[in-house]
Motif scaffolding. Sequence first.
Motif, PDB file in Angstrom:
ATOM      1  N   PHE A 103     -16.332  -2.390   1.458  1.00 17.38           N
ATOM      2  CA  PHE A 103     -16.616  -1.506   0.323  1.00 17.38           C
ATOM      3  C   PHE A 103     -17.607  -2.094  -0.688  1.00 17.38           C
ATOM      4  O   PHE A 103     -18.651  -1.490  -0.935  1.00 17.38           O
ATOM      5  N   ILE A 104     -17.310  -3.228  -1.270  1.00 21.33           N
ATOM      6  CA  ILE A 104     -18.138  -3.772  -2.350  1.00 21.33           C
ATOM      7  C   ILE A 104     -19.585  -3.950  -1.902  1.00 21.33           C
ATOM      8  O   ILE A 104     -20.514  -3.580  -2.610  1.00 21.33           O
ATOM      9  N   GLU A 105     -19.796  -4.526  -0.717  1.00 20.96           N
ATOM     10  CA  GLU A 105     -21.157  -4.772  -0.236  1.00 20.96           C
ATOM     11  C   GLU A 105     -21.921  -3.489   0.067  1.00 20.96           C
ATOM     12  O   GLU A 105     -23.130  -3.517   0.239  1.00 20.96           O
ATOM     13  N   ARG A 106     -21.228  -2.357   0.109  1.00 17.50           N
ATOM     14  CA  ARG A 106     -21.882  -1.064   0.351  1.00 17.50           C
ATOM     15  C   ARG A 106     -21.937  -0.203  -0.908  1.00 17.50           C
ATOM     16  O   ARG A 106     -22.183   0.999  -0.821  1.00 17.50           O
ATOM     17  N   GLY A 107     -21.657  -0.810  -2.059  1.00 16.23           N
ATOM     18  CA  GLY A 107     -21.736  -0.066  -3.313  1.00 16.23           C
ATOM     19  C   GLY A 107     -20.579   0.884  -3.537  1.00 16.23           C
ATOM     20  O   GLY A 107     -20.732   1.891  -4.223  1.00 16.23           O
ATOM     21  N   ILE A 108     -19.431   0.564  -2.964  1.00 15.98           N
ATOM     22  CA  ILE A 108     -18.252   1.408  -3.117  1.00 15.98           C
ATOM     23  C   ILE A 108     -17.183   0.601  -3.847  1.00 15.98           C
ATOM     24  O   ILE A 108     -16.844  -0.504  -3.439  1.00 15.98           O
ATOM     25  N   ALA A 109     -16.695   1.144  -4.953  1.00 19.07           N
ATOM     26  CA  ALA A 109     -15.623   0.490  -5.715  1.00 19.07           C
ATOM     27  C   ALA A 109     -14.276   0.942  -5.159  1.00 19.07           C
ATOM     28  O   ALA A 109     -14.180   1.978  -4.499  1.00 19.07           O
ATOM     29  N   PHE A 110     -13.239   0.151  -5.439  1.00 17.80           N
ATOM     30  CA  PHE A 110     -11.907   0.528  -4.972  1.00 17.80           C
ATOM     31  C   PHE A 110     -10.838  -0.027  -5.907  1.00 17.80           C
ATOM     32  O   PHE A 110     -11.044  -1.018  -6.598  1.00 17.80           O
ATOM     33  N   ASP A 111      -9.730   0.642  -5.932  1.00 16.89           N
ATOM     34  CA  ASP A 111      -8.510   0.166  -6.585  1.00 16.89           C
ATOM     35  C   ASP A 111      -7.452   0.058  -5.494  1.00 16.89           C
ATOM     36  O   ASP A 111      -7.347   0.937  -4.633  1.00 16.89           O
ATOM     37  N   LEU A 112      -6.672  -1.027  -5.544  1.00 14.45           N
ATOM     38  CA  LEU A 112      -5.595  -1.234  -4.586  1.00 14.45           C
ATOM     39  C   LEU A 112      -4.307  -1.374  -5.380  1.00 14.45           C
ATOM     40  O   LEU A 112      -4.201  -2.237  -6.246  1.00 14.45           O
ATOM     41  N   THR A 113      -3.349  -0.508  -5.116  1.00 19.74           N
ATOM     42  CA  THR A 113      -2.104  -0.456  -5.882  1.00 19.74           C
ATOM     43  C   THR A 113      -0.920  -0.461  -4.933  1.00 19.74           C
ATOM     44  O   THR A 113      -0.969   0.154  -3.866  1.00 19.74           O
ATOM     45  N   VAL A 114       0.143  -1.157  -5.336  1.00 19.72           N
ATOM     46  CA  VAL A 114       1.378  -1.155  -4.556  1.00 19.72           C
ATOM     47  C   VAL A 114       2.427  -0.368  -5.347  1.00 19.72           C
ATOM     48  O   VAL A 114       2.555  -0.533  -6.563  1.00 19.72           O
ATOM     49  N   TYR A 115       3.130   0.517  -4.653  1.00 17.55           N
ATOM     50  CA  TYR A 115       4.201   1.321  -5.258  1.00 17.55           C
ATOM     51  C   TYR A 115       5.526   0.862  -4.670  1.00 17.55           C
ATOM     52  O   TYR A 115       5.622   0.587  -3.474  1.00 17.55           O
ATOM     53  N   TYR A 116       6.544   0.805  -5.509  1.00 16.67           N
ATOM     54  CA  TYR A 116       7.863   0.363  -5.069  1.00 16.67           C
ATOM     55  C   TYR A 116       8.924   1.081  -5.887  1.00 16.67           C
ATOM     56  O   TYR A 116       8.648   1.677  -6.930  1.00 16.67           O
ATOM     57  N   ILE A 117      10.161   1.008  -5.415  1.00 19.08           N
ATOM     58  CA  ILE A 117      11.303   1.585  -6.122  1.00 19.08           C
ATOM     59  C   ILE A 117      12.054   0.435  -6.780  1.00 19.08           C
ATOM     60  O   ILE A 117      12.451  -0.513  -6.106  1.00 19.08           O
ATOM     61  N   ASP A 118      12.226   0.505  -8.096  1.00 15.26           N
ATOM     62  CA  ASP A 118      12.939  -0.576  -8.787  1.00 15.26           C
ATOM     63  C   ASP A 118      14.447  -0.397  -8.643  1.00 15.26           C
ATOM     64  O   ASP A 118      14.930   0.548  -8.026  1.00 15.26           O
ATOM     65  N   GLU A 119      15.206  -1.336  -9.227  1.00 17.30           N
ATOM     66  CA  GLU A 119      16.663  -1.313  -9.071  1.00 17.30           C
ATOM     67  C   GLU A 119      17.317  -0.078  -9.689  1.00 17.30           C
ATOM     68  O   GLU A 119      18.435   0.274  -9.342  1.00 17.30           O
ATOM     69  N   ASP A 120      16.608   0.629 -10.583  1.00 11.61           N
ATOM     70  CA  ASP A 120      17.129   1.861 -11.179  1.00 11.61           C
ATOM     71  C   ASP A 120      16.806   3.095 -10.335  1.00 11.61           C
ATOM     72  O   ASP A 120      17.183   4.202 -10.695  1.00 11.61           O
ATOM     73  N   GLY A 121      16.065   2.886  -9.243  1.00 13.44           N
ATOM     74  CA  GLY A 121      15.677   4.009  -8.402  1.00 13.44           C
ATOM     75  C   GLY A 121      14.424   4.714  -8.881  1.00 13.44           C
ATOM     76  O   GLY A 121      14.101   5.799  -8.411  1.00 13.44           O
ATOM     77  N   THR A 122      13.683   4.104  -9.807  1.00 18.43           N
ATOM     78  CA  THR A 122      12.471   4.694 -10.359  1.00 18.43           C
ATOM     79  C   THR A 122      11.253   4.164  -9.609  1.00 18.43           C
ATOM     80  O   THR A 122      11.165   2.977  -9.317  1.00 18.43           O
ATOM     81  N   ARG A 123      10.330   5.051  -9.309  1.00 19.27           N
ATOM     82  CA  ARG A 123       9.093   4.639  -8.629  1.00 19.27           C
ATOM     83  C   ARG A 123       8.180   3.938  -9.633  1.00 19.27           C
ATOM     84  O   ARG A 123       7.862   4.488 -10.688  1.00 19.27           O
ATOM     85  N   GLN A 124       7.776   2.726  -9.296  1.00 15.06           N
ATOM     86  CA  GLN A 124       6.909   1.920 -10.156  1.00 15.06           C
ATOM     87  C   GLN A 124       5.631   1.577  -9.393  1.00 15.06           C
ATOM     88  O   GLN A 124       5.585   1.668  -8.170  1.00 15.06           O
ATOM     89  N   SER A 125       4.616   1.141 -10.129  1.00 15.96           N
ATOM     90  CA  SER A 125       3.372   0.720  -9.479  1.00 15.96           C
ATOM     91  C   SER A 125       2.891  -0.586 -10.093  1.00 15.96           C
ATOM     92  O   SER A 125       3.215  -0.911 -11.240  1.00 15.96           O
ATOM     93  N   ARG A 126       2.107  -1.312  -9.300  1.00 18.25           N
ATOM     94  CA  ARG A 126       1.523  -2.566  -9.760  1.00 18.25           C
ATOM     95  C   ARG A 126       0.149  -2.689  -9.116  1.00 18.25           C
ATOM     96  O   ARG A 126       0.012  -2.580  -7.901  1.00 18.25           O
ATOM     97  N   ALA A 127      -0.874  -2.895  -9.928  1.00 21.83           N
ATOM     98  CA  ALA A 127      -2.239  -3.013  -9.416  1.00 21.83           C
ATOM     99  C   ALA A 127      -2.449  -4.366  -8.761  1.00 21.83           C
ATOM    100  O   ALA A 127      -2.108  -5.399  -9.334  1.00 21.83           O
TER     101      ALA A 127
END
Length: 194
Positions: A103-127
């Motif tokens: 991507f980067i070498e071709r002029g394309i930006a990206f975001d990579l994010t991980v989603y998980y379920i915390d101990e309360d059962g809530t969907r969370q994300s972390r970049a």
Amino acid sequence: MDRAQAHTLEAITAAMILISSLVFALQVTAVTPLTGSTSSQHIENQQAAVAEGVLASAEENGTLAETILYWNESARNWHGATREGYVRGGPPTTFGGVLNDTFIERGIAFDLTVYYIDEDGTRQSRAIVDLGEPSDHASTARQLVTLADGDHLVNADGTRSSSTLSNASYIVDDGHAEGDLYSVLEVEIVVWRM
């Protein structure tokens, strides 16, 4: 007769004004790379297909899990990343190198994010990677990654850590998983032209 000629002349003048207005309007309309068209839709589809392929092959060969496990327990973050994640490109892992090459070498930006379920059962994300705000024409791909209690974290030098997920301080706790399953994470990549 004079009246008929006047109406004809009036109709011809009105038609010329209408055509002149249309020509002028077409000349002032700018077509930019962000203008919606079938070619830009084709580019978006290509970017989505490439992103899906990169994620699927990284999951298949284990480099996606390696990147997710490239975790610094004491900093409670990925090795060398800011709180927002890596902000200049992919992480210094095999998968991060593939992301940069693809991507980067071709002029394309990206975001990579991980989603998980915390101990309360809530969907969370972390970049993991945050290269900015995606454009309106961004494409998204997602991949599920299953982690087991016995999976080892990865040290900053890329070697396997002695810490396993069952005894490590990781992004998500193992509070609700059954048996050897630690957690199932969803990894999302968003790609767009810079």
